[in-house]
Design a protein around this motif. Structure first.
Motif, short mmCIF file in Angstrom:
data_model
loop_
_atom_site.label_atom_id
_atom_site.label_comp_id
_atom_site.label_asym_id
_atom_site.label_seq_id
_atom_site.Cartn_x
_atom_site.Cartn_y
_atom_site.Cartn_z
N VAL A 166 0.86 -1.18 0.00
CA VAL A 166 0.00 0.00 0.00
C VAL A 166 0.90 1.23 0.00
N ASN A 167 0.75 2.06 -1.02
CA ASN A 167 1.55 3.30 -1.12
C ASN A 167 3.03 3.05 -0.93
N GLY A 168 3.54 1.98 -1.53
CA GLY A 168 4.97 1.70 -1.47
C GLY A 168 5.45 1.03 -0.20
N VAL B 45 -3.99 3.19 3.99
CA VAL B 45 -3.48 4.25 3.10
C VAL B 45 -2.74 5.34 3.87
N SER C 254 0.32 3.99 5.69
CA SER C 254 1.42 3.70 4.76
C SER C 254 2.11 4.98 4.33
N THR C 255 1.35 6.03 4.10
CA THR C 255 1.94 7.31 3.71
C THR C 255 2.89 7.81 4.80
N LYS D 79 7.07 8.03 4.58
CA LYS D 79 7.71 9.35 4.77
C LYS D 79 8.77 9.32 5.86
#
Length: 161
Positions: free
Chosen positions: A102-104, A144, A147-148, A152
């Motif tokens: 999810v999101n990398g 989501v 994961s972001t 980061k």
């Protein structure tokens, strides 16, 4: 109807709203045991992650954790609980385990005996575990925002802890 009578008629509705607010998941606190003290580098990554975590996950508001720790977070009481800086889970070594990206961010997916789910980040310099009750695990977008924040703050790599 007189003003006093209409005020009295509104009291049950107001009391019901107050009772609902007191029971709402976002207004509660969650008992979350922090993981054993991780190495300083991992703890620093977890502190950075803690500062980037979203205020809501799966529509649930962030909840205060007890004890307070930069290694833990919760949403909706204990519906969704995060612990950062956990030791490498034994399930990571099992090639039959399921995972999602999810999101990398790669997440190990484990369905627990009680129907809840555990998601654990992999291929990151700090392991982060997210426990989700079975009611909220059906929300596909739940990972989501998490994961972001992980992408980061926690670099890719293999944690030695």
């Amino acid at each position: 109807m007189s003003s006093a009578l209409s005020t009295l008629a509104a009291v049950p509705a107001v009391m019901a709203l107050v009772a609902l607010a007191a029971c709402s998941p976002g207004g509660s606190e969650a008992r979350v045991e922090p993981p054993p003290t991780p190495p300083a580098e991992v703890a620093g990554l977890c502190a950075a992650l803690h500062g980037e975590l979203p205020e809501t996950v799966a529509g649930l508001a962030r909840t205060r954790t007890e004890p307070e720790s930069a290694l833990t977070a919760a949403w909706g009481g204990s519906a969704i609980v995060l612990r950062c800086g956990i030791p490498k889970p034994p399930a990571m070594a099992d090639p039959r385990q399921e995972g999602v990206h999810v999101n990398g961010v790669a997440w190990l997916l484990e369905k627990l005996d009680n129907g809840d789910f555990r998601f654990t980040t992999g291929l990151r310099l700090a392991y982060t575990e997210v426990l989700v009750d079975k009611e909220h695990a059906t929300d596909a977008g739940m990972l989501v925002g998490l994961s972001t924040a992980v992408a980061k703050t926690v670099p890719e790599g293999i944690s030695t802890y």
